[in-house]
Design a protein around this motif. Structure first.
Motif, PDB file in Angstrom:
ATOM      1  N   UNK A   4     -36.782 -28.588  15.168  1.00  0.00           N
ATOM      2  CA  UNK A   4     -35.345 -27.880  15.089  1.00  0.00           C
ATOM      3  C   UNK A   4     -35.575 -26.485  14.510  1.00  0.00           C
ATOM      4  N   UNK A   5     -36.314 -26.245  13.392  1.00  0.00           N
ATOM      5  CA  UNK A   5     -36.280 -24.838  12.859  1.00  0.00           C
ATOM      6  C   UNK A   5     -37.787 -24.426  12.714  1.00  0.00           C
ATOM      7  N   UNK A   6     -38.055 -23.271  13.031  1.00  0.00           N
ATOM      8  CA  UNK A   6     -39.398 -22.520  12.728  1.00  0.00           C
ATOM      9  C   UNK A   6     -39.073 -21.272  11.933  1.00  0.00           C
ATOM     10  N   UNK A   7     -39.600 -21.254  10.706  1.00  0.00           N
ATOM     11  CA  UNK A   7     -39.675 -20.182   9.950  1.00  0.00           C
ATOM     12  C   UNK A   7     -40.898 -19.475   9.674  1.00  0.00           C
ATOM     13  N   UNK A   8     -40.769 -18.126  10.012  1.00  0.00           N
ATOM     14  CA  UNK A   8     -41.999 -17.269  10.147  1.00  0.00           C
ATOM     15  C   UNK A   8     -41.618 -16.214   8.938  1.00  0.00           C
ATOM     16  N   UNK A   9     -42.624 -16.420   7.912  1.00  0.00           N
ATOM     17  CA  UNK A   9     -42.256 -15.607   6.731  1.00  0.00           C
ATOM     18  C   UNK A   9     -43.287 -14.371   6.641  1.00  0.00           C
ATOM     19  N   UNK A  32     -33.092 -31.574   9.059  1.00  0.00           N
ATOM     20  CA  UNK A  32     -33.882 -31.390  10.436  1.00  0.00           C
ATOM     21  C   UNK A  32     -35.265 -31.297  10.221  1.00  0.00           C
ATOM     22  N   UNK A  33     -36.049 -31.234  11.326  1.00  0.00           N
ATOM     23  CA  UNK A  33     -37.509 -30.948  11.371  1.00  0.00           C
ATOM     24  C   UNK A  33     -37.624 -29.340  11.204  1.00  0.00           C
ATOM     25  N   UNK A  34     -38.534 -29.153  10.470  1.00  0.00           N
ATOM     26  CA  UNK A  34     -38.898 -27.780  10.443  1.00  0.00           C
ATOM     27  C   UNK A  34     -40.548 -27.417  10.185  1.00  0.00           C
ATOM     28  N   UNK A  35     -40.916 -26.210  10.300  1.00  0.00           N
ATOM     29  CA  UNK A  35     -42.277 -25.798  10.130  1.00  0.00           C
ATOM     30  C   UNK A  35     -41.869 -24.475   9.393  1.00  0.00           C
ATOM     31  N   UNK A  36     -42.883 -24.026   8.373  1.00  0.00           N
ATOM     32  CA  UNK A  36     -42.745 -22.864   7.651  1.00  0.00           C
ATOM     33  C   UNK A  36     -43.998 -22.190   7.772  1.00  0.00           C
ATOM     34  N   UNK A  37     -44.213 -21.247   8.153  1.00  0.00           N
ATOM     35  CA  UNK A  37     -45.415 -20.441   8.468  1.00  0.00           C
ATOM     36  C   UNK A  37     -45.505 -19.231   7.360  1.00  0.00           C
ATOM     37  N   UNK A  38     -46.144 -19.253   6.366  1.00  0.00           N
ATOM     38  CA  UNK A  38     -46.024 -18.643   5.163  1.00  0.00           C
ATOM     39  C   UNK A  38     -46.807 -17.097   5.390  1.00  0.00           C
ATOM     40  N   UNK A  39     -47.417 -16.781   6.390  1.00  0.00           N
ATOM     41  CA  UNK A  39     -48.033 -15.445   6.544  1.00  0.00           C
ATOM     42  C   UNK A  39     -48.938 -14.931   5.749  1.00  0.00           C
ATOM     43  N   UNK A  43     -55.068 -17.552   2.687  1.00  0.00           N
ATOM     44  CA  UNK A  43     -55.007 -18.887   1.821  1.00  0.00           C
ATOM     45  C   UNK A  43     -55.023 -20.016   2.796  1.00  0.00           C
ATOM     46  N   UNK A  44     -55.309 -21.233   2.622  1.00  0.00           N
ATOM     47  CA  UNK A  44     -55.556 -22.205   3.215  1.00  0.00           C
ATOM     48  C   UNK A  44     -54.474 -23.307   2.602  1.00  0.00           C
ATOM     49  N   UNK A  45     -53.447 -23.152   3.576  1.00  0.00           N
ATOM     50  CA  UNK A  45     -52.187 -24.179   3.023  1.00  0.00           C
ATOM     51  C   UNK A  45     -51.808 -24.871   4.549  1.00  0.00           C
ATOM     52  N   UNK A  46     -51.632 -26.201   4.466  1.00  0.00           N
ATOM     53  CA  UNK A  46     -51.345 -27.057   5.466  1.00  0.00           C
ATOM     54  C   UNK A  46     -50.798 -28.279   4.882  1.00  0.00           C
ATOM     55  N   UNK A  47     -49.577 -28.409   4.327  1.00  0.00           N
ATOM     56  CA  UNK A  47     -49.154 -29.841   3.870  1.00  0.00           C
ATOM     57  C   UNK A  47     -47.556 -29.850   4.442  1.00  0.00           C
ATOM     58  N   UNK A  56     -47.504 -24.035   6.449  1.00  0.00           N
ATOM     59  CA  UNK A  56     -48.747 -23.762   6.720  1.00  0.00           C
ATOM     60  C   UNK A  56     -48.816 -22.307   6.411  1.00  0.00           C
ATOM     61  N   UNK A  57     -50.063 -21.853   5.954  1.00  0.00           N
ATOM     62  CA  UNK A  57     -50.301 -20.573   5.512  1.00  0.00           C
ATOM     63  C   UNK A  57     -50.386 -19.695   6.706  1.00  0.00           C
TER      64      UNK A  57
END
Length: 160
Positions: A4-9, A32-39, A43-47, A56-57
């Protein structure tokens, strides 16, 4: 599998961190379903958050393209390269220009006034509002060739 949603930070600090905090807080309410990419490639985030949204970082170019392709809506800054990627994929976006970045503010306003994309100031960000209004704008139409690239290059030349 669709998304549904991809957020690019992204953006310079401290605006990137402010944007991240707003997005992560609001994802708690997004159903809804979402992925946030932290930019944050250092860092190593994937949770997964409590709602199963992926946080995800960083994603490499290939992974990012795949996520963009499967997303119904991309929430991102209105930077030139992001717009080029979105136009190449024919995506719908909600632009949140980096405060003080006049070229991003201009591009976000332009595409919003044309009915192509939604635009919202960072301080007023509401993922639920963006999602609910996503049907009211057309997004980029996937095209072959360099039509958008040419138009954006002309626009950038005017701003220079």
């Amino acid at each position: 599998v669709s998304l549904d949603l991809l957020v690019l930070i992204s953006g310079p600090e401290p605006q990137r961190t402010r944007f991240e905090k707003m997005v992560l807080t609001q994802l708690d309410e997004f159903e809804g379903s979402a992925v946030a990419v932290l930019g944050t490639p250092d860092k190593h985030v994937d949770r997964l958050d409590k709602n199963g949204h992926r946080i995800v970082s960083h994603l490499n170019a290939s992974e990012l393209e795949k996520e963009m392709a499967r997303a119904s809506l991309v929430v991102s800054r209105s930077g030139y390269s992001t717009i080029m990627d979105l136009s190449a994929l024919g995506k719908k976006a909600a632009f949140v220009p980096t405060p003080g970045q006049t070229e991003q503010e201009y591009l976000a306003k332009k595409f919003s006034s044309e009915g192509k994309h939604f635009s919202m100031r960072q301080g007023r960000l509401s993922l639920s509002e963006v999602w609910s209004k996503s049907g009211s704008f057309t997004g980029f139409k996937k095209r072959s060739g360099d039509g958008y690239k040419h138009a954006l290059n002309q626009l950038v030349a005017k701003l220079s």
